[in-house]
Write a protein that holds these residues in place. Structure first.
Motif, short mmCIF file in Angstrom:
data_model
loop_
_atom_site.label_atom_id
_atom_site.label_comp_id
_atom_site.label_asym_id
_atom_site.label_seq_id
_atom_site.Cartn_x
_atom_site.Cartn_y
_atom_site.Cartn_z
N LEU A 1 0.82 -1.22 0.00
CA LEU A 1 0.00 0.00 0.00
C LEU A 1 0.85 1.27 0.00
CD1 LEU A 1 -2.68 -1.19 2.57
CD2 LEU A 1 -2.89 -1.12 0.08
N ASN A 2 2.19 1.07 0.00
CA ASN A 2 3.08 2.22 0.00
C ASN A 2 3.24 2.78 -1.41
OD1 ASN A 2 3.55 2.40 2.70
ND2 ASN A 2 5.34 1.04 2.65
N HIS A 3 3.87 3.93 -1.46
CA HIS A 3 4.09 4.59 -2.74
C HIS A 3 5.56 4.40 -3.13
CE1 HIS A 3 3.90 7.58 -5.90
NE2 HIS A 3 4.94 8.18 -5.37
N TYR A 4 5.78 4.14 -4.43
CA TYR A 4 7.16 3.97 -4.91
C TYR A 4 7.70 5.27 -5.45
CZ TYR A 4 10.93 2.80 -8.11
OH TYR A 4 12.13 2.76 -8.78
N SER A 5 8.93 5.58 -5.06
CA SER A 5 9.59 6.73 -5.65
C SER A 5 10.97 6.28 -6.08
CB SER A 5 9.67 7.84 -4.62
OG SER A 5 10.98 8.37 -4.58
N PRO A 6 11.42 6.63 -7.26
CA PRO A 6 12.72 6.16 -7.75
C PRO A 6 13.86 6.55 -6.83
CG PRO A 6 11.47 7.23 -9.51
CD PRO A 6 10.71 7.46 -8.24
N THR A 7 13.77 7.70 -6.20
CA THR A 7 14.88 8.13 -5.35
C THR A 7 14.71 7.67 -3.92
OG1 THR A 7 13.70 10.22 -5.24
CG2 THR A 7 15.60 10.11 -6.71
N GLU A 8 13.49 7.75 -3.41
CA GLU A 8 13.24 7.37 -2.02
C GLU A 8 12.98 5.88 -1.88
OE1 GLU A 8 12.21 9.27 0.99
OE2 GLU A 8 13.37 10.97 0.24
N LEU A 9 12.76 5.22 -3.02
CA LEU A 9 12.37 3.80 -3.09
C LEU A 9 10.96 3.57 -2.58
CD1 LEU A 9 15.57 1.80 -2.18
CD2 LEU A 9 14.70 2.52 -4.41
N MET A 10 10.74 3.83 -1.28
CA MET A 10 9.42 3.51 -0.75
C MET A 10 8.98 4.65 0.17
SD MET A 10 8.14 -0.03 0.75
CE MET A 10 9.37 -0.20 2.00
N VAL A 11 7.83 5.20 -0.14
CA VAL A 11 7.31 6.28 0.70
C VAL A 11 6.05 5.78 1.39
CG1 VAL A 11 6.45 8.63 0.75
CG2 VAL A 11 8.25 7.99 -0.88
N GLU A 12 6.03 5.99 2.67
CA GLU A 12 4.90 5.59 3.49
C GLU A 12 3.60 6.17 2.94
OE1 GLU A 12 4.28 3.51 7.15
OE2 GLU A 12 5.90 3.64 5.71
N ALA A 13 2.60 5.32 2.71
CA ALA A 13 1.32 5.81 2.19
C ALA A 13 0.26 4.74 2.36
CB ALA A 13 1.45 6.17 0.71
N PHE A 14 -0.97 5.14 2.08
CA PHE A 14 -2.07 4.17 2.03
C PHE A 14 -2.75 4.32 0.68
CE2 PHE A 14 -2.00 3.42 6.64
CZ PHE A 14 -2.26 2.06 6.63
N THR A 15 -2.19 3.70 -0.30
CA THR A 15 -2.71 3.90 -1.65
C THR A 15 -2.95 2.56 -2.33
OG1 THR A 15 -2.18 4.71 -3.84
CG2 THR A 15 -0.32 4.17 -2.43
N ALA A 16 -3.95 2.53 -3.19
CA ALA A 16 -4.24 1.32 -3.95
C ALA A 16 -3.59 1.38 -5.32
CB ALA A 16 -5.75 1.16 -4.10
N GLU A 17 -2.73 2.39 -5.53
CA GLU A 17 -2.21 2.63 -6.88
C GLU A 17 -1.46 1.42 -7.45
OE1 GLU A 17 0.17 6.05 -6.06
OE2 GLU A 17 1.96 4.91 -5.58
N ASN A 18 -0.76 0.70 -6.58
CA ASN A 18 -0.01 -0.45 -7.09
C ASN A 18 -0.93 -1.53 -7.62
OD1 ASN A 18 2.66 0.54 -6.26
ND2 ASN A 18 1.79 0.31 -4.19
N TYR A 19 -2.02 -1.76 -6.87
CA TYR A 19 -3.00 -2.77 -7.31
C TYR A 19 -3.68 -2.33 -8.60
CZ TYR A 19 -2.36 -5.13 -2.87
OH TYR A 19 -1.82 -5.81 -1.82
N ILE A 20 -4.05 -1.06 -8.62
CA ILE A 20 -4.75 -0.55 -9.81
C ILE A 20 -3.85 -0.69 -11.03
CG2 ILE A 20 -5.67 1.55 -10.88
CD1 ILE A 20 -6.50 2.36 -7.95
N ARG A 21 -2.58 -0.31 -10.84
CA ARG A 21 -1.66 -0.38 -11.97
C ARG A 21 -1.51 -1.83 -12.45
NH1 ARG A 21 4.66 0.10 -11.49
NH2 ARG A 21 5.08 -0.85 -13.50
N ALA A 22 -1.34 -2.75 -11.49
CA ALA A 22 -1.13 -4.15 -11.84
C ALA A 22 -2.34 -4.72 -12.56
CB ALA A 22 -0.83 -4.96 -10.59
N VAL A 23 -3.52 -4.39 -12.08
CA VAL A 23 -4.74 -4.95 -12.66
C VAL A 23 -5.04 -4.32 -14.01
CG1 VAL A 23 -7.23 -5.15 -12.34
CG2 VAL A 23 -5.69 -5.58 -10.43
N ALA A 24 -4.72 -3.04 -14.16
CA ALA A 24 -5.07 -2.33 -15.39
C ALA A 24 -4.07 -2.59 -16.51
CB ALA A 24 -5.18 -0.84 -15.10
N ASP A 25 -2.84 -2.92 -16.14
CA ASP A 25 -1.78 -3.05 -17.14
C ASP A 25 -1.95 -4.34 -17.95
OD1 ASP A 25 0.58 -3.41 -18.53
OD2 ASP A 25 1.76 -2.35 -17.01
#
Lengths: 275, 347, 361
Positions: free
Chosen positions: A28-52
């Motif tokens: 549920l975290n957010h990915y950032s190329p520089t920070e690697l992993m930013v604390e968050a509560f997001t469904a963006e990873n699931y949405i991206r995986a399912v939509a791609d």
């Protein structure tokens, strides 16, 4: 009693549940190329995986391979399991050990064996050339077929042993009774042995399907770079992409897909058995 | 981000990597204390032991412990321990891009230049303020001289239609292969824009992708493919193993890879770590690695035998044109590079 | 229903002979029991009739048809197995209908016959149960109905009662016998229980180590056993080794003379005197000189019967009789006391002694 169970429960919790919970959290975290992993509560990873479409394709390939391998292991495993189950007891223990033997060899080593056999300079191509059946090498390695053969070979013993245990519990006299009542060998199989084996087919299929869905080394080594299944894709995201949140999301999608299909499949089979 | 969340994150990372790594053995400290080197196993770790550790311990009375693992568990471990007061590693050996990433994550300490006198001998182009370059090589073009009679001169020649189906790539070097495509397409190490079209052209030219460097070597050996962009060090080892190969340094300039060593901010034995980094730059150790692994020394005063130098070294002119990766750019784009490689190029 | 003929039936395995040679003709409607200890070849014989085992030599004829080479499913035998072998995934009705389905009997006809068969075994109310919901006796009756519904030419029962408790066993025994007689089934039953065989069978085949010892009605076997094995296996029997002193008088190994039949087999030495315990009459007291006297070593009270263990100067005998009434002096006989014995000389039969190496071929 509770005190005796506690250490085991704790061990299971720390080694199984806790990492899973953390993995769920990471997904549920957010990915950032520089920070690697930013604390968050997001469904963006699931949405991206399912939509791609790419990951839809990877999941479809994984499901297809797992399904095909499961069907293949049932078809190949049943005769072997029947033969094993109906064997005299002293020979049976030897045959059981022989069935287990391949499990002593790691998947990687076994894949290496397949590579030696299927490669362009491998055993099969060499034999075909020696027999003048082919002029150039046949592309056997790095094909979906190679993966299916490889995985099937890995999981077959699980199917055989699961089925054999169930077939063993079917009294031979039930088969004799059917024959005595006028059933041919194929009818005996269709009307008596198969229906009574269905719990074994269900159990074996669930076991094998889960193993196939999560296959890592075999698709990686035999499928070649162009062939992608879920487990290697998860690894890719963690290790090559450094994208832990997305990798974790993929891992959970794989987990849920496996779980849902397993439950649906075994429910369908057990209903069939009851009816 | 609050502290507690950070703790949760690092804790999770520690849990996830616990299985893959494991702490080094805690031996009784020698007179000079210890130094823990996070390194690969295999040849690299073994050569460290033979060429550096023995003499180092004899001179300094410092005990050297290796914490062996692959690069990704090591990175995970460094990240996981980054909040801890004291880390488990004193020296971390990683490739240049990985080391850069760790630096970006604020894991690494600035080099104490006064403690590493041999820094002065390091080739100018390889110097950094957060890591010591240990060994390096460059991505050249390997070719089979019996099949390729007119050798290529540039990365761009790998797109020549007459080599259709005869160019091999290693899947694990996806980012370097993409860099090659970018340079061939007129891009730079800070602009991979032209790479995508070039990759798709390669695809239509039936470029062969092998799952690993070793698989690519097998393909070259069986003459399934005749040309490949690859580390010169690897090409040298393969040639020694009897694979018919020559190499050319592309005129666009070769992309180097540097294996670096750095010291985490929370290292327990920092003094010992600086001494160890210095030892890694000693000429004898550098020559040893060149002889055994084909990687080029990073210091100017390590004289290779002429024969070996011809095989693995770059000329001054070639060194001058090296296309050093823009790590900041790579880090920013690594996800999209991998995505394009997986989805479009291979898919 | 048909006759069943076993013609010189033989089964050899690599080293051993399971069935030496069986000749048997079971008439239409006759119940023949194969009786013997385990390993005697009775089950192998039955399985050769069903077709599960191919005989080494000999033929099986059902009616006029030689079925020796006919596969199991075309033999039209109805078999009931020791453990019932019901199809656990089918209802009672589906179990019974199975054989009819195999014979492609139409649905309506099938249902009618299944209902009939279940009525016959008094299970029509349980048609839709699964086998595991039934008691052992009920399962046994389903197995009977399943085998009978197809109108088999021969009815085969393999130890059908051995999984039932003693009380139920007697009940089912009667039921099977009644069914068999009512339907006129030519039946072959395998059992190791001599009581079961005696009460159910028209004729018995006593087997031992692959060989047929004697074939006959229960009465023939009991009254006139052909050899020591049959005498001992069918009912209780005193068997005393000795020689013939003169016609009508037998000398035991301890030297006691006992009255016996005048019909003696050819072999003079190595004879066995066979005397059923209930044929021995016991009287309290010393009796007259010349009477046979014995000392009581044990008295076993069996309810309706009482058994006396007797010693005749080193020869032991057992006598049994209905338990004497309270005022009978015999009722108070205790070990150590003396009794006078008598029997009809014709009841004490003479048999050749068993020779282990006999006429095996």
């Amino acid at each position: 009693m509770a005190a005796l169970v506690l250490p085991a429960a704790l061990l299971v919790f720390t080694l199984l549940v806790a990492p899973m919970a953390l993995l769920a959290r990471i997904s549920l975290n957010h990915y950032s190329p520089t920070e690697l992993m930013v604390e968050a509560f997001t469904a963006e990873n699931y949405i991206r995986a399912v939509a791609d479409p790419y990951y839809q394709q990877v999941l479809a390939t994984t499901l297809g391979v797992a399904f095909l391998c499961t069907v293949l292991t049932v078809l190949l495993g049943f005769p072997a399991a029947y033969w094993l189950a109906r064997m005299e007891s002293n020979r049976k223990s030897i045959a059981t050990i022989l069935t287990l033997l391949p499990l002593l060899v790691g998947n990687v080593v076994r894949s290496a064996g397949w590579m030696a056999l299927l490669g362009n300079e491998g055993g099969i191509n060499a034999a075909l050339r020696a027999l003048h059946l082919t002029s150039g090498p046949l592309q056997l390695l790095y094909t979906p077929g190679a993966v299916i053969v490889g995985i099937t070979a890995v999981v077959l013993p699980y199917m055989v042993l699961t089925l054999a245990a169930v077939i063993e519990s079917i009294p031979r006299q039930a088969e004799e009774a059917a024959a005595n009542l006028g059933a041919t060998a194929s009818t005996v199989f269709r009307r008596v042995v198969l229906p009574l084996s269905l719990p074994g087919v269900a159990a074996g299929s669930v076991l094998v399907f889960i193993l196939c869905m999560n296959a890592y080394a075999t698709p990686l080594l035999l499928g070649g770079p162009q062939f992608k299944m879920m487990a290697p894709a998860v690894y890719d995201q963690f290790v090559r992409g450094n994208n832990w949140p997305f990798g974790a999301a993929l891992a959970f999608i794989l987990l849920v897909a496996t779980l849902v299909l397993t439950v649906i499949g075994s429910m369908a089979l057990s209903r069939r058995y009851r009816g | 981000m609050t502290i507690s969340r950070r703790t949760l994150l690092s804790g999770s990372a520690a849990l996830l990597t616990a299985a893959a790594t494991g702490a080094p053995k805690n031996a009784v400290a020698q007179a000079g204390g210890q130094v823990v080197i996070g390194t690969w196993g295999g040849d690299y770790g073994e050569l460290l032991r033979q060429l550096i550790d023995q003499q180092f311990t004899a001179q300094s009375k410092i005990e050297v412990l290796q914490d062996i693992g692959n690069n990704s568990p090591r990175k995970s471990k460094l990240l996981a321990e980054r909040q801890n007061r004291r880390g488990s590693m004193d020296v971390s050996c990683l490739s240049d891009s990985d080391t850069y990433q760790m630096m970006q994550q604020n894991v690494l300490d600035k080099l104490a230049t006064d403690r590493i006198p041999r820094l002065g001998t390091v080739i100018e182009a390889l110097r950094k303020d957060y890591a010591v370059p240990h060994i390096y090589s460059a991505m050249v073009i390997l070719y089979n001289p019996s099949k390729v009679t007119t050798p290529p001169t540039s990365y761009a020649d790998l797109w020549d239609a007459k080599w259709r189906g005869r160019v091999g790539l290693s899947d694990i070097l996806y980012n370097y292969n993409t860099a090659v495509a970018a340079l061939a397409g007129g891009g730079s190490m800070s602009d991979f824009g032209p790479a995508n079209k070039r990759l798709m052209d390669w695809r239509s030219l039936d470029v062969k992708i092998y799952p690993s460097n070793e698989a690519l070597a097998t393909g070259l050996k069986s003459e399934e493919v005749w040309l490949a962009p690859m580390w010169l060090a690897r090409g040298y080892m393969w040639k020694k193993a009897g694979i018919p190969l020559n190499h050319v340094v592309p005129k666009e300039g070769a992309v180097p890879v540097v294996y670096e060593a750095a010291v985490p901010r929370n290292a327990r034995n920092k003094d010992n770590a600086w001494r160890y980094l210095n030892a890694m730059l000693e000429p004898q150790a550098q020559i040893g690695f060149a002889e055994r692994m084909g990687y080029v020394p990073t210091v100017r005063d390590a004289q290779l035998p002429a024969e070996l130098a011809r095989e693995i070294s770059l000329t001054e002119a070639q060194q001058a044109t090296l296309k050093t990766p823009d790590h900041a750019y790579l880090l920013q784009h690594t996800a999209s590079i991998l995505d394009f490689w997986n989805k479009d190029f291979k898919g | 229903m048909s006759t069943l003929v076993l013609d010189r039936l033989r089964k050899r395995y690599d080293r051993t002979t399971a069935v030496e040679r069986v000749d048997l003709t079971a008439k239409q409607g006759e119940l023949v029991a194969l009786l013997g200890p385990s390993g005697c070849g009775k089950t192998t014989t039955l399985r050769m009739v069903a077709g599960f085992i191919a005989p080494t030599d000999g033929r099986v004829l059902i009616g006029d048809r030689d079925v020796t080479q006919v596969p199991v499913h075309l033999r039209n035998t109805g078999m009931v197995f020791q453990a019932y072998a019901l199809f656990q995934h089918m209802t009672v009705a589906q179990n019974v209908a199975f054989g009819l389905e195999m014979r492609r009997v139409e649905r309506a006809e099938r249902e009618k016959r299944v209902a009939e068969a279940l009525r016959l075994v008094r299970l029509d109310h349980l048609a839709d149960r699964m086998p595991r919901q039934l008691s052992g006796g009920q399962q046994q009756r389903v197995a009977l109905a399943r085998a009978l519904v197809v109108n088999p030419a021969v009815f085969l029962l393999d130890e059908p009662l051995s999984n039932l408790d003693a009380k139920l066993r007697a009940e089912v025994r009667m039921e099977i016998r009644a069914l068999q007689q009512r339907l006129g089934l030519t039946t072959l039953i395998v059992t190791h229980d001599q009581e079961e065989a005696l009460t159910m069978a028209d004729r018995l085949v006593v087997m031992e180590r692959g060989r047929v010892r004697q074939i006959g009605t229960p009465e023939e076997l009991y009254e006139n056993p052909a050899d020591v094995f049959v005498a001992s296996f069918v009912g209780n029997c005193n068997l005393v080794a000795g020689t013939l002193e003169r016609p009508g008088s037998f000398r035991t190994q301890s030297g006691t003379l006992l009255p016996c039949t005048s019909e003696a087999p050819a072999a003079n030495d190595g004879l066995v005197l066979a005397l059923r315990p209930e044929r021995v009459t016991v009287t309290p007291g010393e009796g007259a000189p010349g009477d046979i006297r014995a000392q009581v070593t044990a008295v076993t009270y069996l309810g309706a019967q009482t058994e006396y263990h007797l010693d005749l100067n080193g020869t032991t005998l057992r006598a049994s009789r209905s338990t004497p009434l309270h005022d009978d002096p015999l009722r108070r006989i205790a070990p150590g006391e003396k009794l006078t014995l008598s029997w009809d000389a014709a009841s004490a039969r003479l048999l050749p002694a068993e020779t282990e190496t006999g006429d095996e071929t």
